[in-house]
Design an enzyme around this catalytic site. Structure first.
Site, PDB file in Angstrom:
ATOM      1  N   GLY A   1       0.797  -1.229   0.000  1.00  0.00           N
ATOM      2  CA  GLY A   1       0.000   0.000   0.000  1.00  0.00           C
ATOM      3  C   GLY A   1       0.829   1.278   0.000  1.00  0.00           C
ATOM      4  O   GLY A   1       0.293   2.365  -0.188  1.00  0.00           O
TER       5      GLY A   1
ATOM      6  N   MET B   1       5.671   4.587  -4.185  1.00  0.00           N
ATOM      7  CA  MET B   1       7.065   4.796  -4.576  1.00  0.00           C
ATOM      8  C   MET B   1       7.119   5.615  -5.864  1.00  0.00           C
ATOM      9  O   MET B   1       6.432   5.266  -6.833  1.00  0.00           O
ATOM     10  CB  MET B   1       7.738   3.435  -4.812  1.00  0.00           C
ATOM     11  CG  MET B   1       9.204   3.561  -5.189  1.00  0.00           C
ATOM     12  SD  MET B   1       9.989   1.969  -5.561  1.00  0.00           S
ATOM     13  CE  MET B   1       9.619   1.824  -7.310  1.00  0.00           C
ATOM     14  N   PRO B   2       7.896   6.700  -5.895  1.00  0.00           N
ATOM     15  CA  PRO B   2       8.012   7.447  -7.147  1.00  0.00           C
ATOM     16  C   PRO B   2       8.489   6.534  -8.284  1.00  0.00           C
ATOM     17  O   PRO B   2       9.371   5.704  -8.073  1.00  0.00           O
ATOM     18  CB  PRO B   2       9.067   8.508  -6.820  1.00  0.00           C
ATOM     19  CG  PRO B   2       9.022   8.667  -5.338  1.00  0.00           C
ATOM     20  CD  PRO B   2       8.682   7.294  -4.803  1.00  0.00           C
TER      21      PRO B   2
ATOM     22  N   GLY C   1      13.583   8.321 -10.289  1.00  0.00           N
ATOM     23  CA  GLY C   1      14.519   8.774  -9.262  1.00  0.00           C
ATOM     24  C   GLY C   1      15.935   8.818  -9.796  1.00  0.00           C
ATOM     25  O   GLY C   1      16.178   8.586 -10.981  1.00  0.00           O
ATOM     26  N   LEU C   2      16.865   9.102  -8.890  1.00  0.00           N
ATOM     27  CA  LEU C   2      18.277   9.210  -9.254  1.00  0.00           C
ATOM     28  C   LEU C   2      19.049   7.996  -8.735  1.00  0.00           C
ATOM     29  O   LEU C   2      18.947   7.659  -7.565  1.00  0.00           O
ATOM     30  CB  LEU C   2      18.887  10.481  -8.634  1.00  0.00           C
ATOM     31  CG  LEU C   2      20.369  10.716  -8.950  1.00  0.00           C
ATOM     32  CD1 LEU C   2      20.536  11.265 -10.373  1.00  0.00           C
ATOM     33  CD2 LEU C   2      21.021  11.663  -7.950  1.00  0.00           C
ATOM     34  N   GLY C   3      19.834   7.371  -9.619  1.00  0.00           N
ATOM     35  CA  GLY C   3      20.746   6.315  -9.204  1.00  0.00           C
ATOM     36  C   GLY C   3      22.128   6.902  -8.951  1.00  0.00           C
ATOM     37  O   GLY C   3      22.521   7.870  -9.612  1.00  0.00           O
TER      38      GLY C   3
ATOM     39  N   ASP D   1      18.464   6.263  -5.153  1.00  0.00           N
ATOM     40  CA  ASP D   1      18.808   4.852  -5.066  1.00  0.00           C
ATOM     41  C   ASP D   1      20.306   4.687  -4.841  1.00  0.00           C
ATOM     42  O   ASP D   1      21.108   4.994  -5.711  1.00  0.00           O
ATOM     43  CB  ASP D   1      18.420   4.140  -6.374  1.00  0.00           C
ATOM     44  CG  ASP D   1      18.756   2.655  -6.331  1.00  0.00           C
ATOM     45  OD1 ASP D   1      17.896   1.879  -5.894  1.00  0.00           O
ATOM     46  OD2 ASP D   1      19.885   2.280  -6.717  1.00  0.00           O
TER      47      ASP D   1
ATOM     48  N   TYR E   1      28.034   0.849  -2.973  1.00  0.00           N
ATOM     49  CA  TYR E   1      28.388   2.034  -3.765  1.00  0.00           C
ATOM     50  C   TYR E   1      29.324   2.982  -3.006  1.00  0.00           C
ATOM     51  O   TYR E   1      29.908   3.893  -3.588  1.00  0.00           O
ATOM     52  CB  TYR E   1      27.148   2.831  -4.210  1.00  0.00           C
ATOM     53  CG  TYR E   1      26.150   2.073  -5.054  1.00  0.00           C
ATOM     54  CD1 TYR E   1      26.437   0.825  -5.587  1.00  0.00           C
ATOM     55  CD2 TYR E   1      24.885   2.626  -5.332  1.00  0.00           C
ATOM     56  CE1 TYR E   1      25.508   0.128  -6.347  1.00  0.00           C
ATOM     57  CE2 TYR E   1      23.963   1.937  -6.094  1.00  0.00           C
ATOM     58  CZ  TYR E   1      24.275   0.692  -6.593  1.00  0.00           C
ATOM     59  OH  TYR E   1      23.342   0.016  -7.339  1.00  0.00           O
TER      60      TYR E   1
ATOM     61  N   LYS F   1      20.708  -0.931  -0.300  1.00  0.00           N
ATOM     62  CA  LYS F   1      20.722  -2.385  -0.544  1.00  0.00           C
ATOM     63  C   LYS F   1      21.754  -3.072   0.336  1.00  0.00           C
ATOM     64  O   LYS F   1      22.835  -2.527   0.582  1.00  0.00           O
ATOM     65  CB  LYS F   1      21.057  -2.666  -2.025  1.00  0.00           C
ATOM     66  CG  LYS F   1      20.275  -1.796  -2.997  1.00  0.00           C
ATOM     67  CD  LYS F   1      20.586  -2.102  -4.442  1.00  0.00           C
ATOM     68  CE  LYS F   1      19.996  -1.030  -5.353  1.00  0.00           C
ATOM     69  NZ  LYS F   1      20.853   0.142  -5.545  1.00  0.00           N
TER      70      LYS F   1
ATOM     71  N   HIS G   1      20.733  -7.180  -2.529  1.00  0.00           N
ATOM     72  CA  HIS G   1      21.337  -6.631  -3.756  1.00  0.00           C
ATOM     73  C   HIS G   1      21.441  -7.648  -4.899  1.00  0.00           C
ATOM     74  O   HIS G   1      21.210  -7.310  -6.058  1.00  0.00           O
ATOM     75  CB  HIS G   1      22.714  -6.059  -3.423  1.00  0.00           C
ATOM     76  CG  HIS G   1      23.176  -5.012  -4.374  1.00  0.00           C
ATOM     77  ND1 HIS G   1      23.832  -3.882  -3.972  1.00  0.00           N
ATOM     78  CD2 HIS G   1      23.071  -4.909  -5.726  1.00  0.00           C
ATOM     79  CE1 HIS G   1      24.110  -3.135  -5.029  1.00  0.00           C
ATOM     80  NE2 HIS G   1      23.659  -3.741  -6.102  1.00  0.00           N
TER      81      HIS G   1
HETATM   82  P1  NAD Z   1      22.116   4.424 -16.453  1.00  0.00           P
HETATM   83  O1  NAD Z   1      21.286   3.779 -17.494  1.00  0.00           O
HETATM   84  O2  NAD Z   1      21.440   5.290 -15.456  1.00  0.00           O
HETATM   85  O3  NAD Z   1      23.262   5.279 -17.107  1.00  0.00           O
HETATM   86  C1  NAD Z   1      24.120   4.716 -18.031  1.00  0.00           C
HETATM   87  C2  NAD Z   1      25.120   5.767 -18.471  1.00  0.00           C
HETATM   88  O4  NAD Z   1      24.458   6.852 -19.131  1.00  0.00           O
HETATM   89  C3  NAD Z   1      25.910   6.400 -17.330  1.00  0.00           C
HETATM   90  O5  NAD Z   1      27.265   6.407 -17.701  1.00  0.00           O
HETATM   91  C4  NAD Z   1      25.404   7.851 -17.284  1.00  0.00           C
HETATM   92  O6  NAD Z   1      26.403   8.741 -16.872  1.00  0.00           O
HETATM   93  C5  NAD Z   1      24.977   8.116 -18.701  1.00  0.00           C
HETATM   94  N1  NAD Z   1      23.905   9.110 -18.823  1.00  0.00           N
HETATM   95  C6  NAD Z   1      23.007   9.511 -17.875  1.00  0.00           C
HETATM   96  N2  NAD Z   1      22.161  10.422 -18.376  1.00  0.00           N
HETATM   97  C7  NAD Z   1      22.517  10.620 -19.670  1.00  0.00           C
HETATM   98  C8  NAD Z   1      22.016  11.442 -20.691  1.00  0.00           C
HETATM   99  N3  NAD Z   1      20.965  12.230 -20.508  1.00  0.00           N
HETATM  100  N4  NAD Z   1      22.641  11.384 -21.905  1.00  0.00           N
HETATM  101  C9  NAD Z   1      23.684  10.581 -22.112  1.00  0.00           C
HETATM  102  N5  NAD Z   1      24.209   9.762 -21.182  1.00  0.00           N
HETATM  103  C10 NAD Z   1      23.626   9.788 -19.962  1.00  0.00           C
HETATM  104  O7  NAD Z   1      22.959   3.230 -15.764  1.00  0.00           O
HETATM  105  P2  NAD Z   1      23.405   2.801 -14.299  1.00  0.00           P
HETATM  106  O8  NAD Z   1      24.054   3.893 -13.531  1.00  0.00           O
HETATM  107  O9  NAD Z   1      24.113   1.546 -14.481  1.00  0.00           O
HETATM  108  O10 NAD Z   1      22.009   2.455 -13.574  1.00  0.00           O
HETATM  109  C11 NAD Z   1      21.228   3.423 -12.908  1.00  0.00           C
HETATM  110  C12 NAD Z   1      21.171   3.146 -11.428  1.00  0.00           C
HETATM  111  O11 NAD Z   1      20.681   1.829 -11.181  1.00  0.00           O
HETATM  112  C13 NAD Z   1      22.546   3.126 -10.734  1.00  0.00           C
HETATM  113  O12 NAD Z   1      23.083   4.404 -10.556  1.00  0.00           O
HETATM  114  C14 NAD Z   1      22.195   2.388  -9.481  1.00  0.00           C
HETATM  115  O13 NAD Z   1      21.541   3.259  -8.555  1.00  0.00           O
HETATM  116  C15 NAD Z   1      21.258   1.325 -10.001  1.00  0.00           C
HETATM  117  N6  NAD Z   1      21.952   0.051 -10.313  1.00  0.00           N
HETATM  118  C16 NAD Z   1      21.601  -1.043  -9.612  1.00  0.00           C
HETATM  119  C17 NAD Z   1      22.210  -2.268  -9.852  1.00  0.00           C
HETATM  120  C18 NAD Z   1      21.800  -3.459  -9.052  1.00  0.00           C
HETATM  121  O14 NAD Z   1      22.468  -4.483  -9.125  1.00  0.00           O
HETATM  122  N7  NAD Z   1      20.744  -3.368  -8.296  1.00  0.00           N
HETATM  123  C19 NAD Z   1      23.214  -2.377 -10.827  1.00  0.00           C
HETATM  124  C20 NAD Z   1      23.555  -1.238 -11.542  1.00  0.00           C
HETATM  125  C21 NAD Z   1      22.913  -0.041 -11.292  1.00  0.00           C
END
Ligand code: NAD
Length: 296
Positions: free
Chosen positions: A13, A16-17, A20-22, A47, A52, A77, A110
């Site tokens: 219930g 969650m947006p 967001g920002l990773g 996130d 990290y 995570k 994770h």
């Molecule tokens: P992403 O898809 O967010 O970004 C990929 C690449 O694109 C990055 O190098 C980024 O700098 C670049 N980018 C961002 N905005 C851009 C734009 N407007 N134009 C051109 N390039 C752009 O990939 P990500 O960082 O691997 O994943 C996003 C988030 O997911 C991570 O930051 C993290 O929080 C999460 N993540 C989780 C896991 C997991 O195992 N749960 C693994 C990887 C990432």
């Protein structure tokens, strides 16, 4: 401001947006500014993860943002070295301390550890315990395949609220998304912009930013490739957490509310799926862990 503020309802219930920002690979010395820029731009979900190594900076940015804690949605995570029951409680405590928070909104396992299932299960049971004590908003998993989720549910009777997985136009994970939909699990995409050629683990020379189909759609809407890809995700109700430390890209990625992809455009992107991962296969054996592990 036209940052997307749509929220998805989780299976408990809570809301969650969808956007967001990773902060994976966000260097510590750039994380505070990036997170603050994102929050100022309207992002409400951040996130991070123990591995990290920037939870402290995320926490500092949240504190300095001036936005009330309850208006933000923070995910972190549990890393594999902290799998186990007591270890997971300790891992959560350490993350909270670094973040300077007294709860997170979403706490994820994770990666699955298929060869160390007992530890995975113990960690999941610890998350259930923390959730039942009201110390976590919601609990979920990351990089789990359906059969692993089934085993968790069988053991603990709790369905994860979210499964965060690699997902982008070249790797669309349709079967998994269908499984999630059937079980009320929200799909959250990591590497929403395409990890292919970013991590390089399975590099094939293909980069979604060079794809003519997406480039043409972007041109038709006077938008960027990144904006079209993120729009494609959210029109499929897939939560996204694009990463950037650059303010211009943080802004660009959030500006996806002022256009719609048509059915033919959505279908054209759907057809780009190649089953092409950029990241690790969760079940691939590397010392039985699925991924390389080291202590955060
Ligand atoms: P992403 O898809 O967010 O970004 C990929 C690449 O694109 C990055 O190098 C980024 O700098 C670049 N980018 C961002 N905005 C851009 C734009 N407007 N134009 C051109 N390039 C752009 O990939 P990500 O960082 O691997 O994943 C996003 C988030 O997911 C991570 O930051 C993290 O929080 C999460 N993540 C989780 C896991 C997991 O195992 N749960 C693994 C990887 C990432």
């Amino acid at each position: 401001m036209n940052t997307i503020d749509h929220k998805l309802t989780l299976n408990n219930g809570k809301q969650m947006p969808i956007f967001g920002l990773g902060v994976f690979q966000s260097p510590r010395n750039e994380t505070v500014a990036a997170v603050k820029a994102a929050i100022k731009q309207g992002y409400r979900l951040i996130d991070t993860a123990a591995i990290y190594e920037n939870e402290r900076e995320v926490g500092q940015a949240i504190k300095e943002s001036g936005i009330k804690r309850e208006e933000l949605f923070v995910t972190t995570k549990l890393w594999l070295t902290d799998f186990g029951f007591d270890e997971a409680f300790d891992g959560y405590g350490t993350s909270l301390k670094k973040l300077g928070l007294d709860y997170v909104d979403l706490y994820l396992l994770h990666w699955p550890m298929p060869m160390h299932w007992e530890a995975t299960l113990d960690a999941w049971n610890a998350l259930i315990g923390l959730y039942n004590q009201g110390r976590i908003g919601s609990i979920g998993v990351s990089n789990f395949e359906p059969e692993m989720i089934e085993r968790l549910i069988e053991a603990g009777s709790v369905v994860p609220a979210v499964n965060q997985v690699e997902l982008h136009p070249y790797f669309q994970h349709k079967d998994l998304r269908d499984y999630h939909a059937k079980h009320g699990i929200v799909t959250q995409a990591w590497s929403p912009l395409g990890a292919v050629d970013v991590y390089g683990t399975r590099s094939t020379g293909r980069n979604i930013f060079d794809n003519d189909v997406v480039k043409d759609i972007a041109a038709a809407h006077n938008k960027t490739v990144a904006q079209v890809i993120l729009r494609w995700h959210v029109q499929h109700n897939i939560a996204v957490i694009p990463k950037s430390v650059h303010e211009s890209r943080i802004t660009e990625n959030s500006q996806i509310t002022d256009f719609f992809l048509t059915h033919p455009e959505m279908y054209a992107i759907d057809k780009l799926n190649m089953g092409l991962r950029g990241g690790q296969i969760p079940y691939e054996n590397q010392n039985g862990y699925g991924v390389q592990i080291s202590k955060p």
